[in-house]
Write a protein that holds these residues in place. Structure first.
Motif, PDB file in Angstrom:
ATOM      1  N   GLU A  39      49.015  39.185  -2.696  1.00 63.24           N
ATOM      2  CA  GLU A  39      49.217  39.089  -4.089  1.00 63.24           C
ATOM      3  C   GLU A  39      50.287  41.184  -4.344  1.00 63.24           C
ATOM      4  OE1 GLU A  39      45.492  40.908  -4.241  1.00 63.24           O
ATOM      5  OE2 GLU A  39      46.494  43.028  -4.318  1.00 63.24           O
ATOM      6  N   ASP A  40      51.511  41.239  -3.738  1.00 62.03           N
ATOM      7  CA  ASP A  40      51.779  41.950  -3.883  1.00 62.03           C
ATOM      8  C   ASP A  40      53.262  41.832  -3.851  1.00 62.03           C
ATOM      9  OD1 ASP A  40      50.598  43.669  -2.340  1.00 62.03           O
ATOM     10  OD2 ASP A  40      50.960  44.176  -1.129  1.00 62.03           O
ATOM     11  N   VAL A  42      54.761  47.661  -5.537  1.00 58.12           N
ATOM     12  CA  VAL A  42      53.667  48.444  -4.886  1.00 58.12           C
ATOM     13  C   VAL A  42      54.399  48.993  -3.649  1.00 58.12           C
ATOM     14  CG1 VAL A  42      52.573  47.294  -2.703  1.00 58.12           C
ATOM     15  CG2 VAL A  42      52.940  45.867  -4.537  1.00 58.12           C
ATOM     16  N   LYS A  71      43.238  50.221  -0.426  1.00 56.33           N
ATOM     17  CA  LYS A  71      43.363  49.477  -1.190  1.00 56.33           C
ATOM     18  C   LYS A  71      44.453  49.587  -2.330  1.00 56.33           C
ATOM     19  CE  LYS A  71      43.409  44.798  -2.975  1.00 56.33           C
ATOM     20  NZ  LYS A  71      44.305  43.573  -2.506  1.00 56.33           N
ATOM     21  N   THR A 102      47.302  48.280  -5.939  1.00 54.15           N
ATOM     22  CA  THR A 102      47.929  46.899  -6.298  1.00 54.15           C
ATOM     23  C   THR A 102      48.973  47.667  -7.524  1.00 54.15           C
ATOM     24  OG1 THR A 102      46.655  47.919  -8.029  1.00 54.15           O
ATOM     25  CG2 THR A 102      45.129  46.340  -6.231  1.00 54.15           C
ATOM     26  N   ASP A 126      49.669  47.661 -10.166  1.00 52.33           N
ATOM     27  CA  ASP A 126      48.909  48.124 -11.386  1.00 52.33           C
ATOM     28  C   ASP A 126      48.397  49.816 -11.087  1.00 52.33           C
ATOM     29  OD1 ASP A 126      48.922  45.707 -12.782  1.00 52.33           O
ATOM     30  OD2 ASP A 126      46.642  45.462 -12.050  1.00 52.33           O
TER      31      ASP A 126
END
Ligand code: MG
Lengths: 159, 159
Positions: free
Chosen positions: A45-46, A53, A135, A137, A139
């Motif tokens: 997803e990165d 990120v 974790k 992300t 965002d």
């Protein structure tokens, strides 16, 4: 991005053998004392927004480094932290980006090479804030699961 | 159950401070040389059938120990390997069960106490089989994700 941060007396590594995706490097061994070791796995997803990120990961590392009053940081690729890894290309770019951005923020950085089998030695200090996992992300940096409650449960259950 | 297996020159630990869920123990420090260190996180889903999880985890550890010709095993609780942890009660029962079952199979076992903040030192040998991660269920020991292909990709990307 999965990160495991360990407040360490030292981290030492020695690259032993290349894999097919090994980065070219002359830095085949290294040691840092009194450091924050950041074991990291760049995730699938990165790939959507590597720049964010990088920025959010550095923010998380710096926050912890400031808490611990540490100026030495080891960037250590650690695929075993995730089962959803990014492509090797993105992983290398993100890890190098984190190294550069940390240096811009005046940290001493030792980055272990990506894609090599490496021997390593580490000494974890063992105080309550010496091991943290995150974790992260594109965002925002976020704690695993349900933020604070989860983190507390984790600290209690941690070894 | 998440397991990270590290073929180690040594693993040494010292329990520093209790958490609220710390197990009662007199074993507050320990060291083992030439060992397979098994960092482990017992997960929520393991609560359904802890007996099978114990058995399958021991089977995986023994398979690796036999490959590496190692008779010394360190059982080390490591909550940071999962974001879906079991209850502390189940975790303690499973870790103790793994210790007992490994001893029955004639391994020398050092188990680090659950629920304590601990300092530790480890030296990872760094050959291609010296770091392996596994997701283990009550049904069977299984490699993370898509079995073999995934494992190969992981070995290539690993640090
Ligand atoms: Mg040696």
């Amino acid at each position: 991005m999965k990160v495991l941060l360990i407040h360490s007396d030292y981290l030492e590594f020695e690259a032993k053998q290349k894999t097919k995706i090994a980065e070219d490097t002359d830095i085949l061994n290294g040691k840092m004392d009194e450091c924050l070791t950041a074991f990291m796995a760049v995730e699938k997803e990165d790939e959507e927004n590597p720049e964010n990120v990088i920025k959010n990961t550095v923010d998380e590392i710096v926050k912890t480094a400031e808490n611990l009053k540490v100026k030495n940081i080891v960037v250590y690729p650690y695929a075993h932290l995730s089962s959803e890894l990014s492509s090797p290309k993105v992983a290398k770019d993100v890890l190098k980006g984190i190294e550069e951005y940390l240096k811009e923020r005046d940290y001493n950085v030792l980055r272990a090479p990506f894609g090599w089998y490496k021997a390593f030695k580490i000494s974890c200090k063992g105080h309550p804030l010496s091991e943290l996992s995150r974790k992260i992300t594109a965002d925002k940096g976020e704690k695993e699961g349900k933020e604070i409650e989860k983190e507390e449960a984790k600290n209690e259950e941690k070894s």
